[in-house]
Design a protein around this motif. Structure first.
Motif, PDB file in Angstrom:
ATOM      1  N   LEU A   1      -3.747  10.339   2.061  1.00  0.00           N
ATOM      2  CA  LEU A   1      -3.987   9.148   1.256  1.00  0.00           C
ATOM      3  C   LEU A   1      -3.451   7.906   1.922  1.00  0.00           C
ATOM      4  CD1 LEU A   1      -1.303   8.190  -0.905  1.00  0.00           C
ATOM      5  CD2 LEU A   1      -1.573  10.622  -1.162  1.00  0.00           C
ATOM      6  N   MET A   2      -4.157   6.892   1.675  1.00  0.00           N
ATOM      7  CA  MET A   2      -3.776   5.580   2.183  1.00  0.00           C
ATOM      8  C   MET A   2      -4.383   4.657   1.150  1.00  0.00           C
ATOM      9  SD  MET A   2      -2.588   3.847   4.850  1.00  0.00           S
ATOM     10  CE  MET A   2      -2.642   2.102   5.245  1.00  0.00           C
ATOM     11  N   ILE A   3      -3.762   4.627   0.011  1.00  0.00           N
ATOM     12  CA  ILE A   3      -4.352   3.900  -1.090  1.00  0.00           C
ATOM     13  C   ILE A   3      -4.033   2.426  -0.950  1.00  0.00           C
ATOM     14  CG2 ILE A   3      -4.340   3.608  -3.580  1.00  0.00           C
ATOM     15  CD1 ILE A   3      -3.712   6.596  -3.759  1.00  0.00           C
ATOM     16  N   ALA A   4      -5.058   1.666  -0.734  1.00  0.00           N
ATOM     17  CA  ALA A   4      -4.851   0.233  -0.613  1.00  0.00           C
ATOM     18  C   ALA A   4      -4.577  -0.347  -1.987  1.00  0.00           C
ATOM     19  CB  ALA A   4      -6.086  -0.406  -0.030  1.00  0.00           C
TER      20      ALA A   4
ATOM     21  N   TYR B   1       0.841  -1.195   0.000  1.00  0.00           N
ATOM     22  CA  TYR B   1       0.000   0.000   0.000  1.00  0.00           C
ATOM     23  C   TYR B   1       0.876   1.245   0.000  1.00  0.00           C
ATOM     24  CZ  TYR B   1       1.089  -0.538   4.986  1.00  0.00           C
ATOM     25  OH  TYR B   1       1.743  -0.712   6.177  1.00  0.00           O
ATOM     26  N   ARG B   2       0.238   2.371  -0.202  1.00  0.00           N
ATOM     27  CA  ARG B   2       0.962   3.639  -0.128  1.00  0.00           C
ATOM     28  C   ARG B   2       0.479   4.416   1.084  1.00  0.00           C
ATOM     29  NH1 ARG B   2      -0.040   4.025  -5.894  1.00  0.00           N
ATOM     30  NH2 ARG B   2      -1.578   5.647  -5.563  1.00  0.00           N
TER      31      ARG B   2
ATOM     32  N   MET C   1      -0.994  18.673   0.934  1.00  0.00           N
ATOM     33  CA  MET C   1      -0.737  17.230   0.743  1.00  0.00           C
ATOM     34  C   MET C   1      -2.039  16.444   0.894  1.00  0.00           C
ATOM     35  SD  MET C   1       2.087  15.216   0.297  1.00  0.00           S
ATOM     36  CE  MET C   1       3.357  16.405   0.729  1.00  0.00           C
ATOM     37  N   LYS C   2      -2.256  15.554  -0.022  1.00  0.00           N
ATOM     38  CA  LYS C   2      -3.488  14.759   0.058  1.00  0.00           C
ATOM     39  C   LYS C   2      -3.411  13.750   1.200  1.00  0.00           C
ATOM     40  CE  LYS C   2      -4.522  14.363  -4.857  1.00  0.00           C
ATOM     41  NZ  LYS C   2      -3.265  14.791  -5.396  1.00  0.00           N
TER      42      LYS C   2
ATOM     43  N   ASP D   1      -9.824   4.452  -6.060  1.00  0.00           N
ATOM     44  CA  ASP D   1     -10.324   5.425  -7.026  1.00  0.00           C
ATOM     45  C   ASP D   1     -11.057   4.747  -8.167  1.00  0.00           C
ATOM     46  OD1 ASP D   1      -8.941   7.757  -5.802  1.00  0.00           O
ATOM     47  OD2 ASP D   1      -7.195   6.531  -6.275  1.00  0.00           O
TER      48      ASP D   1
END
Ligand SMILES: [Cu+2]
Lengths: 382, 211, 245
Positions: free
Chosen positions: B4-7, A51-52, B1-2, B44
């Protein structure tokens, strides 16, 4: 995340289901539904997560994570779950006087940090690929592993952060998992998280497994995990000093004022430097310390990437040697221990007198290129 | 800054069996090679892609027009005789495993890799073979650059071979009403329970049954 | 959209050179993506002489606000898209003639498409590179050293300005790594276990020979294929290709 301990009964059922007759530890903690036990060892870790996130905390985390040659003391009974982080990023490091290069590193140094656990411990590992960032490791950081302070007080490598975006991965030889899942390559900015159980005692290599593995390891991505046996080594109560040495080759050529990786030399196994703990002077600038009459234990890992090591202590004999650090593999009375790439041994010797004991790779082409150091012995105390 | 915690979903739930599938092709290079799926973002909408596509009924659409219903999507090519019919059938199996009342809320989307051979007419023929009724299937023909972009967002890896066929990942993906990836099944002939559950959850969460 | 900058952009920034014709021909890749295909026949195509510059990319985002830093859809980048830019339509000082970086694969494709082009395929890019190396009369060893040098200190390379008026292919290897359309392809036929899945050390079966040059090329393929389409880094840029009319 689910977290529970299955009963001994459940473990036993699982084992019998697997058709196995091994002895089951009544207190083996299973954590995930996917896990099972064979011969008291836990397998079946859940899938790695990639993940990020915007993590910018300390790059190395874990109470039992140190800088070579130090090994953290295991101050707990039985087994434990370790939360460990070793971020991957680039760092300019000196490996010989006047010779520095932009290394690819775990945690900022070459070799990377030492992780100490006990056989049966669980490691929950996180690694962020921070190769696009300048990561400073020479200042104390709240929540960081003891490694941070040790680096701050030992500036032989003259660490300087550099940016070198590159995909990387982590391969722990101490873990028994599906490599295509846990040792997956992550792009810059990504974090990988996975678990492994220290099922086998011994001293293990970890390294980046991203192709070209030769280049990624030669660039500095390796280190040691020491898994101490559940029941200890038979000499535990006699050992006075315990150290870790990681040997490795460097393949560098000069380009302008700096040095770069020399791939032809790496393929030809013709290293520019062969080092103990990442610098030709690591163990002469900061020699190991002991006293006359001490029993010294060294966990010695030959990280390669391609060479062998014939480890010898001038003036001493290894009275106990455990091949790969597994207490079942005992040898006695060895002058030299031969190790292939990614092989290790845990050796012990008595320091006979006050004085200086040279540590060498007795393959003298290697010793002449840097694989030498020293142990200083003070007067007898007992 | 966004914030984000993009799985990014782990690539595959069924890696082992996907590999097992592959061994049957090992010594026969006429058959295509299975490629492991790539990781994807689940945060997204893939409906940000703005390319145009032709349906098997001859209409021109953008993917964003599929918003508002869950979609089961897979990528195939018409002249494929090995994996693709299985993938289409896998989508049908998911559909048929849904409770009757849920079915009409689901769209089965099959997107072709093959810009040159899979014309809308060719796809119409293909759709007929799997007849589940007019409004269930949607087969799409698109341009190479749009196909590549969609495949990349879905984590489907593919490449065109010299003989005109394609090596590709076998992946059936559930999209929610907004076009976000909520579940992926990698491999052929896999159990459908997870995809069915994911589709039902999207329908329930969005109260589609009451509309 | 044409592939020309607006008149305005023309005055404001250095003129961009005409794309270069890459003449088709037979090509033997250094890396065997498919064990049954030893050589390829390439058709004519055109390729930008240099990587796209910051100045050029600035014109693009001015004309296409949805690709400005604050507006690019999150699914098309990793959160660090154009992170060094002081504003949506402002590039960092002194960057105009550098190769634009911090662009994802999606962004690079959108740029090329707006210019009437596309990203080159991996084969096109590598074919152009092989022609470039011949033109430059760069020895295998010098080429390998340049690439390994760049990998050792990529930022130092990516920050050098480009020869923006070049009439011939330039900076194929000494500035940035470059996106290609099918960057994820690092695989061979008949085996699921391709290099993308990062198996340790099994590169030999993909390589035509084990010379330094092939190895350097292999390393470029490999590191490129391990990025995600959303990845943005300070050392990854692109140039566009164009079909023949
Ligand atoms: Cu690496």
């Amino acid at each position: 995340m689910k977290s529970f301990v299955k009963t001994a009964l459940a473990s036993a059922l699982l084992v019998s289901f697997a058709g196995c007759t091994g002895v089951v530890d009544a207190n083996v903690p299973l954590k995930h539904d996917s896990e099972y036990v064979i011969d008291g060892k836990i397998y079946g870790m859940p899938k790695a997560k990639i993940y990020r996130d915007e993590y910018n905390g300390p790059a190395v985390v874990g109470d039992y994570v140190t800088m070579v040659p130090h090994l953290a003391e295991l101050d707990y009974e039985g087994n434990k779950e370790h939360e460990v982080r070793m971020d991957v990023f680039s760092q300019n490091v000196e490996v010989a006087p006047g010779v520095s290069y932009n290394a690819w590193t775990f945690g900022g140094s070459v070799p990377g940090p030492v992780l100490h656990v006990r056989e049966g411990d669980r490691v929950v590992f996180k690694m962020k690929n921070r190769s696009t960032e300048e990561v400073v490791i020479t200042k104390p950081f709240k929540g960081a592993a003891p490694y941070y302070n040790q680096v701050a007080t030992n500036q032989l490598q003259k660490h300087k952060p550099v940016v070198a975006p590159m995909p990387h991965s982590m391969d722990f030889h101490s873990g028994t998992v599906a490599a295509n899942d846990k040792w997956a390559t992550i792009a810059p900015g990504e974090t990988i998280e996975f678990e492994w159980i220290a099922n086998y005692a011994g001293t293990y290599m970890y390294h980046c497994g991203t192709s070209s593995v030769l280049m990624h390891t030669a660039m500095g991505q390796y280190g040691a995990v020491v898994v101490s046996p559940k029941e200890g080594y038979p000499t535990d109560d006699q050992v006075d000093q315990e150290y870790v040495i990681v040997q490795s080759e460097l393949y560098l050529e000069q380009m302008g004022d700096s040095y770069i990786y020399d791939h032809s030399a790496a393929l030809a196994r013709d290293p520019s430097h062969v080092v103990f703990n990442g610098h030709v002077s690591s163990l002469s600038e900061n020699p190991l310390k002991a006293n006359e009459g001490d029993r010294v234990r060294i966990h010695f890992l030959n990280a390669g990437p391609s060479g062998t090591s014939s480890f010898h202590v001038i003036g001493a004999i290894f009275d106990m040697v455990w091949a790969e650090g597994d207490p079942r593999n005992t040898w006695y009375g060895m002058q030299t221990v031969l190790l292939g790439a990614s092989s290790s041994a845990t050796v012990e010797f008595i320091v006979p007198e006050e004085g200086v004991y040279k540590l060498v790779d007795h393959e003298f082409a290697d010793a002449e290129r840097g694989a030498a150091g020293a142990l200083y012995a003070g007067p007898r105390k007992k | 800054m966004k914030p984000l915690m993009i799985a990014i979903a782990a690539a595959s739930l069924v890696f082992g069996s996907a590999m097992a599938q592959d061994h049957s092709h090992h010594h026969n290079h006429k058959d295509h090679t299975t490629l492991g799926a790539a990781q994807v973002s689940q945060e997204d909408s893939i409906y940000h892609l703005d390319g145009e596509w032709q349906t098997h009924t001859g209409e021109t659409i953008q993917l964003a027009e599929l918003q508002g219903q869950p979609v089961l999507v897979s990528m195939i090519y018409g002249s494929c005789t090995t994996a693709c019919p299985v993938l289409v059938n896998d989508a049908r199996r998911v559909y048929q495993a849904l409770p009757e009342a849920y079915r009409k809320h689901v769209k089965l989307l099959m997107v072709s890799f093959d810009q040159d051979r899979d014309t809308p007419a060719a796809l119409a023929e293909y759709a007929n073979k799997y007849g589940l009724g007019e409004n269930v299937w949607l087969f799409l023909h698109g341009q190479d650059d749009n196909i590549r972009a969609l495949a990349t967002l879905l984590g489907v890896r593919y490449r065109k071979r010299a003989d005109g066929d394609f090596d590709h990942s076998n992946l059936v993906t559930v999209l929610d009403t907004k076009g976000r990836i909520v579940q992926r099944t990698e491999g052929l002939n896999r159990p459908v329970d997870e995809a069915v559950a994911a589709l039902m959850k999207v329908i329930d969460d969005n109260h589609l049954m009451h509309h | 959209m044409t592939k020309w900058l607006s008149v305005f952009g023309f005055i404001a920034v250095a003129a961009s050179a005409e794309p270069v014709l890459v003449t088709g021909g037979k090509y033997t890749p250094a890396i065997l993506l498919d064990e049954s295909v030893q050589s390829l026949v390439m058709e004519d195509f055109k390729l930008d002489a240099t990587p796209v510059t910051y100045a050029q990319y600035l014109e693009f985002v001015k004309a296409n606000p949805k690709w400005q830093r604050a507006h690019a859809a999150a699914i098309f980048h990793d959160g660090n898209y154009l992170i060094s830019w002081p504003g949506n339509t402002e590039i960092p000082k002194g960057y105009a003639e550098r190769a634009v970086t911090e662009v994802s694969w999606f962004a690079a494709r959108a740029y090329c498409s707006a210019k009437g082009g596309r990203l080159p395929t991996l084969d096109e890019w590598e074919y152009a590179s092989s022609q470039y190396l011949q033109q430059q009369q760069l020895s295998d060893q010098a080429y390998a050293q340049m690439l390994f040098g760049r990998h050792s200190n990529p930022t130092a390379y990516s920050q050098q300005p480009l020869d923006v008026n070049s009439k011939a292919l330039a900076h194929m290897h000494n500035r940035v790594n470059e996106w290609v359309e099918d960057f994820q392809l690092m695989l061979t036929s008949g085996d699921n276990n391709d290099i993308l899945s990062s198996s340790c050390g099994d590169s030999a079966r993909f390589m035509a020979d084990f010379g330094d040059a092939s190895y350097a090329t292999f390393f470029r393929y490999q590191s490129r294929s391990n990025y995600r389409a959303q990845s943005t880094t300070s050392t990854l840029g692109f140039r566009c290709a164009y079909d023949m009319e």
